[in-house]
Each structure stands twice: as structure tokens, then as C-alpha cells.
Scaffold this active site. Sequence first.
Site, mmCIF file in Angstrom:
data_model
loop_
_atom_site.group_PDB
_atom_site.id
_atom_site.type_symbol
_atom_site.label_atom_id
_atom_site.label_comp_id
_atom_site.label_asym_id
_atom_site.label_seq_id
_atom_site.Cartn_x
_atom_site.Cartn_y
_atom_site.Cartn_z
ATOM 1 N N PRO A 12 0.802 -1.224 0.000
ATOM 2 C CG PRO A 12 -0.122 -1.119 2.128
ATOM 3 C CD PRO A 12 0.527 -2.066 1.170
ATOM 4 C CG ASN A 13 -0.191 4.256 1.350
ATOM 5 O OD1 ASN A 13 -1.192 4.784 0.872
ATOM 6 N ND2 ASN A 13 -0.185 3.675 2.533
ATOM 7 N NE ARG A 20 3.931 6.747 1.620
ATOM 8 C CZ ARG A 20 4.167 5.537 2.093
ATOM 9 N NH1 ARG A 20 4.689 4.610 1.318
ATOM 10 N NH2 ARG A 20 3.872 5.239 3.335
ATOM 11 C CE1 TYR A 25 8.845 5.179 3.054
ATOM 12 C CE2 TYR A 25 7.237 6.960 2.986
ATOM 13 C CZ TYR A 25 7.747 5.829 3.594
ATOM 14 O OH TYR A 25 7.170 5.338 4.737
ATOM 15 C CG ASN A 76 8.451 -1.826 0.442
ATOM 16 O OD1 ASN A 76 7.870 -1.955 1.520
ATOM 17 N ND2 ASN A 76 9.056 -0.702 0.079
ATOM 18 C CB ALA A 79 1.641 0.358 6.506
ATOM 19 C CD GLU A 100 10.668 -7.296 5.718
ATOM 20 O OE1 GLU A 100 11.165 -8.301 6.280
ATOM 21 O OE2 GLU A 100 10.000 -6.437 6.317
ATOM 22 C CG HIS A 102 11.161 -2.117 4.775
ATOM 23 N ND1 HIS A 102 9.788 -2.026 4.709
ATOM 24 C CD2 HIS A 102 11.447 -3.302 5.350
ATOM 25 C CE1 HIS A 102 9.268 -3.118 5.250
ATOM 26 N NE2 HIS A 102 10.248 -3.907 5.642
ATOM 27 N NE ARG A 109 10.148 6.323 8.534
ATOM 28 C CZ ARG A 109 9.150 6.133 7.659
ATOM 29 N NH1 ARG A 109 9.202 5.111 6.817
ATOM 30 N NH2 ARG A 109 8.127 6.949 7.627
HETATM 31 C C1 DQA Z 1 8.215 1.210 3.899
HETATM 32 C C2 DQA Z 1 8.277 1.466 5.404
HETATM 33 C C3 DQA Z 1 6.914 1.251 6.045
HETATM 34 O O1 DQA Z 1 6.981 1.516 7.437
HETATM 35 C C4 DQA Z 1 5.900 2.194 5.425
HETATM 36 O O2 DQA Z 1 4.619 1.958 5.970
HETATM 37 C C5 DQA Z 1 5.862 2.126 3.948
HETATM 38 C C6 DQA Z 1 7.129 2.027 3.225
HETATM 39 C C7 DQA Z 1 9.548 1.558 3.216
HETATM 40 O O3 DQA Z 1 9.719 1.175 2.058
HETATM 41 O O4 DQA Z 1 10.407 2.231 3.811
HETATM 42 O O5 DQA Z 1 4.824 2.224 3.326
HETATM 43 O O6 DQA Z 1 7.965 -0.169 3.690
#
Ligand code: DQA
Length: 146
Positions: A12-13, A20, A25, A76, A79, A100, A102, A109
Site C-alpha cells: 500500500p501507498n 509521497r 522515500y 516491500n 505498512a 524483504e 524497505h 523511524r
Molecule cells: C516502507 C516502510 C513502512 O513503514 C511504510 O509503511 C511504507 C514504506 C519503506 O519502504 O520504507 O509504506 O515499507
Amino acid sequence: MTERVVLLVNGPNLNLLGTRQPEVYGATTLAEIEAAVTALAAEFGLAVRAVQSNHEGVLIDAIHAARGECAGIIINPGAYSHTSIAIRDALSSVDLPVVEVHLSNIHAREEFRHHSFVSAVADAVIAGAGPAGYEYAVRHLAAKFA
Ligand code: DQA
């Protein structure tokens, strides 16, 4: 021999990457990340199936579909990393190497980002390397397949 396929999953997102919170990011878009991953993977003879969704069940379906069709997964989970036992269980169920990724260093964070349900079922975890993290993930899988 049929080409190995790597499933690239973004949660998501992450469709909003580029606009964003660029201070967290970066400015690279998801399309650019997918293109870079696809190009690098091709150098190792790997094809890429890219999926992004804001819906947990769609991500789970994509992970299930990888069974028997893909050789590894780069994910990835966004959240959902911090909330989804269902995504972790899906990854465990398909019995494929998982990396995985990020973009940000989740450990530097907010406290609620420090724990990922996915990490314990991942072969490798890359956090804080920005978009390059996805490329390191490709290299990790390619080295495993070599
Ligand atoms: C994320 C880190 C997560 O905490 C966050 O909710 C994201 C992006 C990252 O790529 O740093 O959506 O996965």
C-alpha cells in the site's frame, strides 16, 4: 529451459512513490523502480512479474499465484509489514526465497515500524538503501539461483 521469474510485490501507498513524502522515500517513482529491477534481472536471465496493490488480499493472491510459477519473491509490504500476519503466512506457504525491502530504514523511524512480521520468513532483509535496495534484492536472488 524456461526463464526464471521473480515476483516483485509492492504494498500500500507505494504507487505514490515520487510524490509521497520524498524526504523519506525519495523522488524515484514505482515505475522507475520496476523498470530498473526488470533491467537488472534481465542481466541475470531473470524475468520480473511486478504487482502493486493497496489491498491486502490482492497481495496475498499474487503471492499464492507465485507458487509453481516464480522462483523467488522481492516484497516491500509497506505498512502491512508491521500488521499483516496474513501476508507473512502467505509467504511461508509458497516456499520460495523471499527478500524483504524497505526504502527507508524502518529501525531508525517510529517505534511501530521497528517490527516486521515478514522479516522472520525472509531470506534477507534490506532497509534504508532507497531504491537500490530492490537491486540488491535481485542480486541476492540471482546469487542464490547461480
Ligand atoms: C516502507 C516502510 C513502512 O513503514 C511504510 O509503511 C511504507 C514504506 C519503506 O519502504 O520504507 O509504506 O515499507
